[in-house]
Every structure is written in structure tokens, then in C-alpha cells.
Design a protein around this motif. Structure first.
Motif, mmCIF file in Angstrom:
data_model
loop_
_atom_site.group_PDB
_atom_site.id
_atom_site.type_symbol
_atom_site.label_atom_id
_atom_site.label_comp_id
_atom_site.label_asym_id
_atom_site.label_seq_id
_atom_site.Cartn_x
_atom_site.Cartn_y
_atom_site.Cartn_z
ATOM 1 N N SER A 179 1.089 -1.049 -0.107
ATOM 2 C CA SER A 179 -0.009 0.022 -0.059
ATOM 3 C C SER A 179 1.102 1.405 0.132
ATOM 4 O O SER A 179 1.933 1.328 0.857
ATOM 5 N N ARG A 181 0.203 4.084 1.087
ATOM 6 C CA ARG A 181 -0.198 4.929 2.531
ATOM 7 C C ARG A 181 -0.239 6.242 2.180
ATOM 8 O O ARG A 181 0.248 7.171 2.510
ATOM 9 N N ASP A 184 -2.763 9.480 5.697
ATOM 10 C CA ASP A 184 -2.130 9.212 6.860
ATOM 11 C C ASP A 184 -3.258 9.714 8.133
ATOM 12 O O ASP A 184 -3.635 10.951 8.058
ATOM 13 N N GLU A 201 -8.850 3.566 11.084
ATOM 14 C CA GLU A 201 -7.819 2.975 10.555
ATOM 15 C C GLU A 201 -8.144 2.078 9.356
ATOM 16 O O GLU A 201 -7.396 2.132 8.350
ATOM 17 N N GLN A 202 -9.219 1.303 9.650
ATOM 18 C CA GLN A 202 -9.638 0.278 8.368
ATOM 19 C C GLN A 202 -10.111 0.996 7.233
ATOM 20 O O GLN A 202 -9.769 0.784 6.275
ATOM 21 N N HIS A 204 -9.054 4.155 6.374
ATOM 22 C CA HIS A 204 -7.766 4.762 5.714
ATOM 23 C C HIS A 204 -7.228 3.455 4.909
ATOM 24 O O HIS A 204 -6.635 3.963 3.679
ATOM 25 N N LYS A 205 -6.983 2.239 5.429
ATOM 26 C CA LYS A 205 -6.449 1.249 4.541
ATOM 27 C C LYS A 205 -7.075 0.788 3.438
ATOM 28 O O LYS A 205 -6.634 0.993 2.358
ATOM 29 N N ILE A 206 -8.516 0.746 3.215
ATOM 30 C CA ILE A 206 -9.258 0.730 2.194
ATOM 31 C C ILE A 206 -9.239 2.045 1.263
ATOM 32 O O ILE A 206 -9.050 1.903 0.046
ATOM 33 N N ASP A 208 -6.515 3.578 0.762
ATOM 34 C CA ASP A 208 -5.191 3.515 -0.064
ATOM 35 C C ASP A 208 -5.503 2.566 -1.037
ATOM 36 O O ASP A 208 -4.991 2.617 -2.239
ATOM 37 N N LEU A 209 -6.120 1.327 -0.612
ATOM 38 C CA LEU A 209 -6.234 0.336 -1.778
ATOM 39 C C LEU A 209 -7.149 0.791 -2.897
ATOM 40 O O LEU A 209 -7.009 0.106 -3.988
ATOM 41 N N GLN A 222 -7.505 -9.041 0.334
ATOM 42 C CA GLN A 222 -6.305 -8.713 1.034
ATOM 43 C C GLN A 222 -6.268 -8.561 2.681
ATOM 44 O O GLN A 222 -5.379 -8.957 3.303
ATOM 45 N N LEU A 223 -7.378 -8.082 3.025
ATOM 46 C CA LEU A 223 -7.896 -7.586 4.325
ATOM 47 C C LEU A 223 -8.695 -8.890 5.158
ATOM 48 O O LEU A 223 -8.887 -8.558 6.183
#
Length: 262
Positions: A179, A181, A184, A201-202, A204-206, A208-209, A222-223
Motif C-alpha cells: 500500500s 499509504r 495518514d 484506521e480500516q 484509511h487502509k481501504i 489507500d487500496l 487482502q484484508l
């Protein structure tokens, strides 16, 4: 509900003393049965998926995630499970996330015994226990987000919304686990946009993806989450960002990346 008419309840709290107190209080009621408990999000999701309780009483803060994420995940698998969120602090973001995740109620941990019993019974009966004033604030935020989306203009006909399995970026995600990232969660977006701080936080990850062009299915793989759960996360983060389509989110990530390269 069980054949004997009792409400089947599952407890989730990382403090064993708290779980024990709530369990002892609920267990003496003839119409309530505590079928299980967990101290982490991962354990809760696995056990609830196997037990299918009527009501899950969830602590907002857990060591490996949040009760909101547990609520979203278990309701994506079984919409008949009602979630009652408990929190020891006042947090409008937690309330907003709980509503978006499908929670039926939101109450302070300091709630009295009789009030908690009533809350469990009401939630099991399909009633909503969300405070009208707090709910109105959430609805105002959603309406504000809709207004921003309306003002942003229409995207191209090939653009897909949150529920689409299509990626929105330069191509399909590789699913290699990397990722960029671009987002932030602690410092906000590179362009000074404070909306980014509202994401979990989750999310944020998604986000990014999504920026990498990955589909809902690829993100889920992936998650290690269900594709429907990813769809719910995408809908939530788009609402928080005041966007309507995932391609807008992908473009947003690209702008953040460009801003950081300057």
C-alpha cells in the motif's frame, strides 16, 4: 430468538470484570440467555458467526479493533443480529460510525442495570435506541455530505459507485499486499483536508487500496474480510469524505500523493 423464547445475548468487552458483571446481571433474567463472550474483535467475529445471537453487546474500544468494526462485519453476514454499542466516553465520530455500521443502540457504560436490561429487550424487539438529538446530528452530517456530492458535478458514465466490484484507478489492484499509504490518519491529508481525520484506521487502509485501483473483492481478499463488508466500508468512507463514487476517492488519493511529492 431461541425456541424457549429467551433472548440470546453475546458480550464483547476487553475487560473481564466488566463482562462478568454484565453477564451476571443478564443471566438472572428468565427471558435472557448469555450464549458467549469475547475480549477481542477477532474472537468476537468468529464466535458470533458460529453462535448467531439475537443481540451483541459491544464495547466501542477493543485491543485489536473496535466494536464498530465487529458490528459492521457480523451484520454483513447476518442482518438479524442486533448490536448495542457501549462506550465509556462521548464521541460523535463513534456514534456516526455505529449508525453507519447498522447498530440499533448506543449507550454509556455507566448505564444502570434496569436501563441496560430494557435496552437489550428493546433492541432484540427491533427497536432503535439511538438518541434523537445525536441521530439528528448524524443525519445532518449525511445531508451535508450529499450536498457536497451534488455540488461536485456528475462523473462520467463509466464511473461506478461504492457497491461496484470495479476498481477505480489506473488499473486493477495486484493484491500483492503493498500500500502506498497515501492517507495518514494521524496527520490528515497532504492538502490540509481535515475530512480525512474522520476515517477509521480500516477505512484509511481501504481508501489507500481504492487509490491503487483494487476492486472490492480484491480488497476483501487482502484484508481477509467479506466483499459485502468492504462495500459497507466504502460507503461509509465516501459519506465521510462527501463523495459519491469510488473514482472520486481514487482521484482524491492521487491528489494527496501528488501533494506529498511536491
Amino acid at each position: 430468538m431461541a425456541e424457549n423464547g429467551r433472548i440470546r445475548v453475546f458480550l464483547v468487552d476487553d475487560h473481564e470484570v466488566v463482562r462478568r458483571g454484565v453477564r451476571d446481571m443478564l443471566s438472572v433474567e428468565s427471558d435472557i440467555e448469555v450464549v458467549g463472550e469475547a475480549g477481542t474483535a477477532a474472537e468476537a467475529i468468529a464466535r458470533i458467526d458460529a453462535l448467531h445471537p439475537d443481540v451483541a453487546v459491544l464495547d466501542i474500544r477493543l485491543p485489536d479493533g473496535s466494536g464498530v468494526e465487529v458490528c459492521r462485519e457480523i451484520r454483513s453476514r447476518d442482518e438479524n443480529i442486533r448490536c448495542l454499542m457501549l462506550t465509556s466516553f462521548s464521541d460523535e465520530e463513534a456514534l456516526f460510525d455505529s449508525v453507519m455500521a447498522g447498530a440499533s443502540g448506543f449507550a454509556p457504560k455507566a448505564i444502570g442495570s434496569s436501563e441496560l436490561l430494557t435496552a437489550v429487550r428493546d433492541v432484540a424487539a427491533g427497536k432503535s435506541l439511538l438518541d434523537p438529538v445525536a441521530t439528528r446530528r448524524v443525519l445532518d452530517r449525511l445531508r451535508a455530505g450529499s450536498g457536497q456530492r451534488a455540488g461536485s458535478g456528475q462523473s462520467s458514465g463509466s464511473d461506478q459507485g461504492a457497491g461496484s466490484g470495479q476498481g477505480a484507478g489506473s488499473g486493477q489492484g495486484s493484491g500483492n499486499g503493498r500500500s502506498s499509504r497515501a492517507v495518514d490518519g494521524h496527520h490528515g491529508g497532504g492538502d490540509g483536508d481535515e475530512r480525512i481525520n474522520a476515517l477509521t484506521e480500516q477505512e484509511h487502509k481501504i481508501l489507500d487500496l481504492i487509490g491503487e485501483g483494487m476492486t472490492n473483492r480484491a480488497i476483501g481478499e487482502q484484508l481477509h474480510l467479506a466483499e459485502k463488508t468492504i462495500k459497507n466500508y466504502v460507503s461509509s468512507l465516501l459519506a465521510k469524505l462527501g463523495m459519491e463514487r469510488r473514482s472520486q476517492a481514487a482521484a482524491y488519493v492521487a491528489r494527496l500523493q501528488a501533494g506529498r511529492r511536491r
